[in-house]
Scaffold this motif. Structure first.
Motif, PDB file in Angstrom:
ATOM      1  N   LYS A 293       0.702  -1.226   0.042  1.00 55.25           N
ATOM      2  CA  LYS A 293      -0.145  -0.004   0.292  1.00 55.25           C
ATOM      3  C   LYS A 293       0.789   1.243  -0.036  1.00 55.25           C
ATOM      4  CE  LYS A 293      -3.677  -2.442   2.252  1.00 55.25           C
ATOM      5  NZ  LYS A 293      -4.512  -2.488   3.665  1.00 55.25           N
ATOM      6  N   GLU A 294       1.974   1.393   0.841  1.00 58.56           N
ATOM      7  CA  GLU A 294       2.928   2.415   0.727  1.00 58.56           C
ATOM      8  C   GLU A 294       3.754   2.688  -0.566  1.00 58.56           C
ATOM      9  OE1 GLU A 294       5.532   2.423   3.964  1.00 58.56           O
ATOM     10  OE2 GLU A 294       4.344   1.274   5.274  1.00 58.56           O
ATOM     11  N   ASN A 295       4.030   1.573  -1.247  1.00 64.05           N
ATOM     12  CA  ASN A 295       4.668   1.649  -2.576  1.00 64.05           C
ATOM     13  C   ASN A 295       3.628   2.306  -3.585  1.00 64.05           C
ATOM     14  OD1 ASN A 295       7.201   0.653  -2.060  1.00 64.05           O
ATOM     15  ND2 ASN A 295       6.765  -1.511  -2.124  1.00 64.05           N
ATOM     16  N   TYR A 296       2.419   1.696  -3.299  1.00 69.73           N
ATOM     17  CA  TYR A 296       1.254   2.318  -4.350  1.00 69.73           C
ATOM     18  C   TYR A 296       1.080   3.536  -4.108  1.00 69.73           C
ATOM     19  CZ  TYR A 296      -3.692   2.834  -5.951  1.00 69.73           C
ATOM     20  OH  TYR A 296      -4.717   3.365  -6.525  1.00 69.73           O
ATOM     21  N   GLN A 297       0.955   4.298  -2.816  1.00 69.66           N
ATOM     22  CA  GLN A 297       0.745   5.312  -2.707  1.00 69.66           C
ATOM     23  C   GLN A 297       1.790   6.261  -3.096  1.00 69.66           C
ATOM     24  OE1 GLN A 297      -0.102   5.207   1.418  1.00 69.66           O
ATOM     25  NE2 GLN A 297      -2.051   4.730   1.265  1.00 69.66           N
ATOM     26  N   ALA A 298       3.083   5.717  -3.287  1.00 70.64           N
ATOM     27  CA  ALA A 298       4.283   6.488  -3.676  1.00 70.64           C
ATOM     28  C   ALA A 298       4.335   6.573  -5.225  1.00 70.64           C
ATOM     29  CB  ALA A 298       5.527   5.803  -3.061  1.00 70.64           C
ATOM     30  N   CYS A 299       3.834   5.480  -5.791  1.00 72.34           N
ATOM     31  CA  CYS A 299       4.021   5.309  -7.570  1.00 72.34           C
ATOM     32  C   CYS A 299       3.458   6.556  -8.146  1.00 72.34           C
ATOM     33  CB  CYS A 299       3.333   3.961  -7.781  1.00 72.34           C
ATOM     34  SG  CYS A 299       3.492   3.732  -9.481  1.00 72.34           S
ATOM     35  N   THR A 300       4.128   7.148  -9.002  1.00 77.35           N
ATOM     36  CA  THR A 300       3.623   8.150  -9.671  1.00 77.35           C
ATOM     37  C   THR A 300       3.199   7.858 -11.142  1.00 77.35           C
ATOM     38  OG1 THR A 300       6.137   8.651 -10.511  1.00 77.35           O
ATOM     39  CG2 THR A 300       5.214   9.765  -8.457  1.00 77.35           C
ATOM     40  N   ALA A 301       3.024   6.608 -11.268  1.00 78.10           N
ATOM     41  CA  ALA A 301       2.483   6.264 -12.730  1.00 78.10           C
ATOM     42  C   ALA A 301       1.050   5.736 -12.658  1.00 78.10           C
ATOM     43  CB  ALA A 301       3.625   5.357 -13.422  1.00 78.10           C
ATOM     44  N   GLN A 302       0.677   5.144 -13.652  1.00 76.23           N
ATOM     45  CA  GLN A 302      -0.535   4.397 -13.619  1.00 76.23           C
ATOM     46  C   GLN A 302      -0.516   3.278 -12.725  1.00 76.23           C
ATOM     47  OE1 GLN A 302      -1.655   2.627 -17.599  1.00 76.23           O
ATOM     48  NE2 GLN A 302      -3.284   1.541 -16.498  1.00 76.23           N
ATOM     49  N   LYS A 303      -1.331   3.078 -12.029  1.00 71.07           N
ATOM     50  CA  LYS A 303      -1.247   1.759 -10.974  1.00 71.07           C
ATOM     51  C   LYS A 303      -2.500   1.183 -10.598  1.00 71.07           C
ATOM     52  CE  LYS A 303      -1.355   5.650  -7.687  1.00 71.07           C
ATOM     53  NZ  LYS A 303      -0.429   6.438  -6.382  1.00 71.07           N
ATOM     54  N   ARG A 304      -2.341   0.015  -9.996  1.00 74.92           N
ATOM     55  CA  ARG A 304      -3.715  -0.456  -9.431  1.00 74.92           C
ATOM     56  C   ARG A 304      -2.925  -1.389  -8.371  1.00 74.92           C
ATOM     57  NH1 ARG A 304      -7.610  -3.983 -13.285  1.00 74.92           N
ATOM     58  NH2 ARG A 304      -7.590  -1.953 -14.105  1.00 74.92           N
ATOM     59  N   LEU A 305      -3.833  -1.742  -7.019  1.00 76.88           N
ATOM     60  CA  LEU A 305      -3.712  -2.353  -6.150  1.00 76.88           C
ATOM     61  C   LEU A 305      -4.615  -3.569  -5.786  1.00 76.88           C
ATOM     62  CD1 LEU A 305      -1.825  -2.852  -3.361  1.00 76.88           C
ATOM     63  CD2 LEU A 305      -3.664  -1.112  -2.281  1.00 76.88           C
ATOM     64  N   VAL A 306      -4.095  -4.453  -5.785  1.00 77.27           N
ATOM     65  CA  VAL A 306      -5.049  -5.838  -5.655  1.00 77.27           C
ATOM     66  C   VAL A 306      -4.671  -6.515  -4.271  1.00 77.27           C
ATOM     67  CG1 VAL A 306      -6.194  -7.829  -6.704  1.00 77.27           C
ATOM     68  CG2 VAL A 306      -5.360  -6.043  -8.076  1.00 77.27           C
ATOM     69  N   VAL A 307      -5.671  -6.621  -3.341  1.00 74.32           N
ATOM     70  CA  VAL A 307      -5.554  -7.535  -2.116  1.00 74.32           C
ATOM     71  C   VAL A 307      -6.266  -8.670  -2.167  1.00 74.32           C
ATOM     72  CG1 VAL A 307      -5.825  -7.262   0.328  1.00 74.32           C
ATOM     73  CG2 VAL A 307      -4.936  -5.135  -0.863  1.00 74.32           C
ATOM     74  N   ILE A 308      -5.552  -9.793  -2.124  1.00 69.56           N
ATOM     75  CA  ILE A 308      -6.401 -11.052  -2.172  1.00 69.56           C
ATOM     76  C   ILE A 308      -6.588 -11.498  -0.777  1.00 69.56           C
ATOM     77  CG2 ILE A 308      -6.040 -13.323  -2.880  1.00 69.56           C
ATOM     78  CD1 ILE A 308      -6.177 -11.553  -5.079  1.00 69.56           C
TER      79      ILE A 308
END
Length: 314
Positions: free
Chosen positions: A271-286
């Protein structure tokens, strides 16, 4: 007399610091080549309650991938190590996933399922042994610092020896995820169209301190010794680069996948990496997936999310 006494104390303190740094280095970063257990990768598959429901399936993946035709390839790292991998082709000209494995793992043990997952998406797969792993040379694991540079060289090999027009996805699990996230901050060829990071951590420092705390030891006290040991005995600085640092300048699409039952790499790190990412992104939690088990835990969601996310770029 006092001078000699003070000098002796200083010498003992320096010796104590060096010994502590070496012990930390040996426990965390050094991985000597060992004789393969009877049964090879099958014997080294992880045990534990979270793996039990999937262990036979993982073993079957290893057995089957060993029977597939492949092209054995190798690169020479920036520091002179021979690193080896296996290329599995589903369809000539199809997109290629470059897959990186986890800490103290190897390509066959950790990535055999990834080959069949790539095939299910009609992609080709290149699985590689990190430095100090499998059939590759080296004895020092750098938590993605040097492995990310190796990843960039593997991209060059794909374009040089496999397909100069290939669409390439950088894929990693655990430390492999941290590796490809770090590499995503480099100036990579335009053929690289995206990144898949499965259960990756934010930085070497963060995950090492987390593991030290899990051992009921003082992380803030011991991590400086671990870093010193890496510098002196391993020849690298674990704080030199990090996944979360690369995400702050990333231009590649990134999909982050993490199990919410991961007890080794906390899902909060993705989640921290996702928030820091400046490009198109998606977070999937299984839901219910432990460390490295998102794909076997929910194959349908995993494949659907990957296909939907990357389709516009392929």
């Amino acid at each position: 007399m006092v001078f000699y006494w003070i000098g002796g104390v200083v010498l003992l303190l320096c010796l104590a610091v060096l010994i502590t740094a070496y012990v930390c280095f040996f426990r965390i970063f050094y991985f000597p080549k060992r004789k393969q257990k009877k049964g090879g990768e099958l014997a080294s598959l992880p045990y534990g309650d979270i793996y039990a429901p999937y262990r036979e399936e993982m073993a079957e993946w290893v057995r089957k991938v060993k029977e597939l035709p492949c092209k054995e390839v190798s690169i020479t790292s920036f520091d002179g190590l021979t690193l080896r991998g296996r290329y599995y082709e589903h369809t000539p000209g199809a997109p290629i996933e470059l897959l990186m494995h986890g800490y103290k793992g190897n390509s066959l043990r950790d990535l055999s399922g990834g080959v069949f997952r790539c095939f299910a998406l009609e992609r080709n797969a290149l699985i590689v042994d990190h430095r100090a792993a499998g059939s590759s040379e080296g004895n020092v694991i750098t938590f993605g610092v040097n492995e990310s540079r190796d990843c960039a060289e593997w991209v060059n090999l794909i374009l040089r020896e496999i397909d100069p027009n290939a669409k390439i996805i950088l894929t990693g699990i655990s430390m492999g995820a941290a590796t490809v996230l770090t590499a995503a901050g480099y100036d990579l060829p335009g053929n690289v169209v995206g990144v898949l990071a499965d259960c990756g951590y934010t930085s070497s420092k963060a995950i090492i301190k987390k593991v030290i705390r899990d051992m009921k030891l003082p992380a803030d006290l011991l991590y400086p010794f671990a870093r010193l040991g890496a510098k002196i005995f391993g020849g690298f600085d674990p704080d030199q680069r990090s996944p979360i640092g690369s995400m702050k300048q990333c231009k590649l699409p990134v999909i982050f996948i993490h199990g919410d039952a991961d007890a080794f790499v906390p899902p909060e790190m993705s989640k921290e990496n996702y928030q820091a990412c400046t490009a198109q992104k998606r977070l999937v939690v299984i839901p219910g997936a432990g460390h490295g088990l998102c794909y076997p835990a929910d194959r349908e969601t995993y494949l659907r999310e990957l296909k939907d996310f990357f389709e516009p770029h392929l």
